[in-house]
Design an enzyme around this catalytic site. Structure first.
Site, mmCIF file in Angstrom:
data_model
loop_
_atom_site.group_PDB
_atom_site.id
_atom_site.type_symbol
_atom_site.label_atom_id
_atom_site.label_comp_id
_atom_site.label_asym_id
_atom_site.label_seq_id
_atom_site.Cartn_x
_atom_site.Cartn_y
_atom_site.Cartn_z
ATOM 1 N N ASP A 64 -12.138 -1.053 -0.103
ATOM 2 C CA ASP A 64 -12.884 -1.883 -1.276
ATOM 3 C C ASP A 64 -14.295 -1.220 -1.254
ATOM 4 O OD1 ASP A 64 -14.166 -3.515 -3.021
ATOM 5 O OD2 ASP A 64 -12.097 -4.890 -2.744
ATOM 6 N N ILE A 65 -15.263 -1.783 -1.836
ATOM 7 C CA ILE A 65 -16.616 -1.165 -1.425
ATOM 8 C C ILE A 65 -16.919 -1.555 -0.021
ATOM 9 C CG2 ILE A 65 -17.188 -1.300 -4.140
ATOM 10 C CD1 ILE A 65 -18.693 -3.692 -3.520
ATOM 11 N N ASN A 67 -19.737 -3.209 1.309
ATOM 12 C CA ASN A 67 -19.877 -4.816 1.691
ATOM 13 C C ASN A 67 -18.918 -5.555 1.670
ATOM 14 O OD1 ASN A 67 -22.323 -6.389 2.438
ATOM 15 N ND2 ASN A 67 -21.420 -7.435 0.722
ATOM 16 N N THR A 118 3.300 6.780 5.985
ATOM 17 C CA THR A 118 4.280 7.627 6.269
ATOM 18 C C THR A 118 5.673 7.715 5.275
ATOM 19 O OG1 THR A 118 5.200 5.708 7.575
ATOM 20 C CG2 THR A 118 3.926 7.469 8.767
ATOM 21 N N ARG A 178 11.954 5.520 14.363
ATOM 22 C CA ARG A 178 13.502 5.333 14.577
ATOM 23 C C ARG A 178 13.667 5.574 16.022
ATOM 24 N NH1 ARG A 178 11.781 3.093 10.977
ATOM 25 N NH2 ARG A 178 12.412 2.945 8.746
ATOM 26 N N GLN A 187 10.915 5.889 4.581
ATOM 27 C CA GLN A 187 10.008 6.499 5.278
ATOM 28 C C GLN A 187 10.420 8.097 5.122
ATOM 29 O OE1 GLN A 187 7.513 5.222 6.216
ATOM 30 N NE2 GLN A 187 7.903 3.062 7.158
ATOM 31 N N GLY A 207 10.286 -1.599 13.143
ATOM 32 C CA GLY A 207 10.572 -2.682 12.302
ATOM 33 C C GLY A 207 12.224 -2.908 12.108
ATOM 34 N N ARG A 208 12.835 -2.234 11.297
ATOM 35 C CA ARG A 208 14.212 -2.370 10.894
ATOM 36 C C ARG A 208 15.214 -2.002 12.068
ATOM 37 N NH1 ARG A 208 13.151 -0.041 4.764
ATOM 38 N NH2 ARG A 208 11.499 0.666 5.996
#
Length: 227
Positions: A64-65, A67, A118, A178, A187, A207-208
């Site tokens: 984002d910006i 600030n 990725t 993996r 991925q 993860g998986r």
């Protein structure tokens, strides 16, 4: 090299069950977009109740910006996580503003910059950023290093090059792992534990291959032994 387990299951209850099964290990756990939006900051406290020693990586990829990013970083630090990330492409000013805002904390969370997701292959990345992944990831990493961040999120393919261009102490966290050559799913730039070791990766995210395994706790043990 350290292990970070991705909490990407469809429900809060499934994620908590996974955490219960691996709570004996002092590892990193990753809370991503879906989980955080669904379960909110209360989920962070749920994690700490299961094992106060779990290190928590809040994977929201702020962009984002300047600030607004600094404001968000302060709120994240107040939640009490150990690490979060921003997009390097948000720019040097935004990253410096984030680090400046966090300087008020006695124990600020680590901040990593995302270089190239990725899920990108080289062609799709170049269509957006105008350069190949390897050179642009290094460029983003140098920007992040000069802005005072603690490291980057990158694939194992870029890790060693990034450390050579910055510092061996500049952290590289690698998703899309993996561990033993499992299916890559969505991925594109994946790696095994061995290739991550060769690339001097500091933290691997898995993860998986863990949560889709019939015995997640055993899989975590196998990965930790391999590390």
């Amino acid at each position: 090299m350290q292990l970070c387990v991705a909490l990407d299951l469809p429900t809060k209850e499934e994620n908590l069950k996974l955490l219960e099964s691996i709570k004996e290990h002092n590892i990193w756990v990753k809370v991503g977009f879906r989980t955080y939006i669904r379960d909110s900051k209360d989920f962070i406290q749920n994690i700490k109740k299961i094992n106060p020693e779990f290190k928590i990586f809040l994977d929201l990829k702020l962009y984002d910006i300047p600030n607004t990013m600094a404001d968000a970083a302060e709120e994240i630090a107040n939640i009490g996580v150990d690490m979060f990330n921003v997009h390097a492409s948000s720019g040097v000013e935004a990253m410096k503003r984030v680090m400046s805002r966090l300087s008020k904390f006695d124990k600020p969370p680590l901040v990593l910059a995302v270089t190239a997701l990725t899920s990108f292959d080289n062609d799709s990345f170049e269509n957006i950023y105008g350069k190949d992944i390897k050179s642009k990831a290094k460029e983003f990493a140098i920007m992040s290093f000069e802005a005072g961040l603690n490291g980057v999120v990158c694939s194992a393919h870029e890790s060693l090059d990034i450390k050579n261009a910055t510092s061996k102490d500049f952290l590289t966290l690698t998703p899309g792992i993996r561990p033993f050559g499992e299916d890559s799913n969505d991925q594109k730039r994946v790696a095994t534990i061995e290739s991550a070791k060769e690339s001097d990766v500091d933290i691997i995210v898995v993860g998986r291959p863990i949560y889709k395994n019939e015995n997640p706790a055993k899989k975590v043990e196998e990965i930790l032994e391999a590390l």
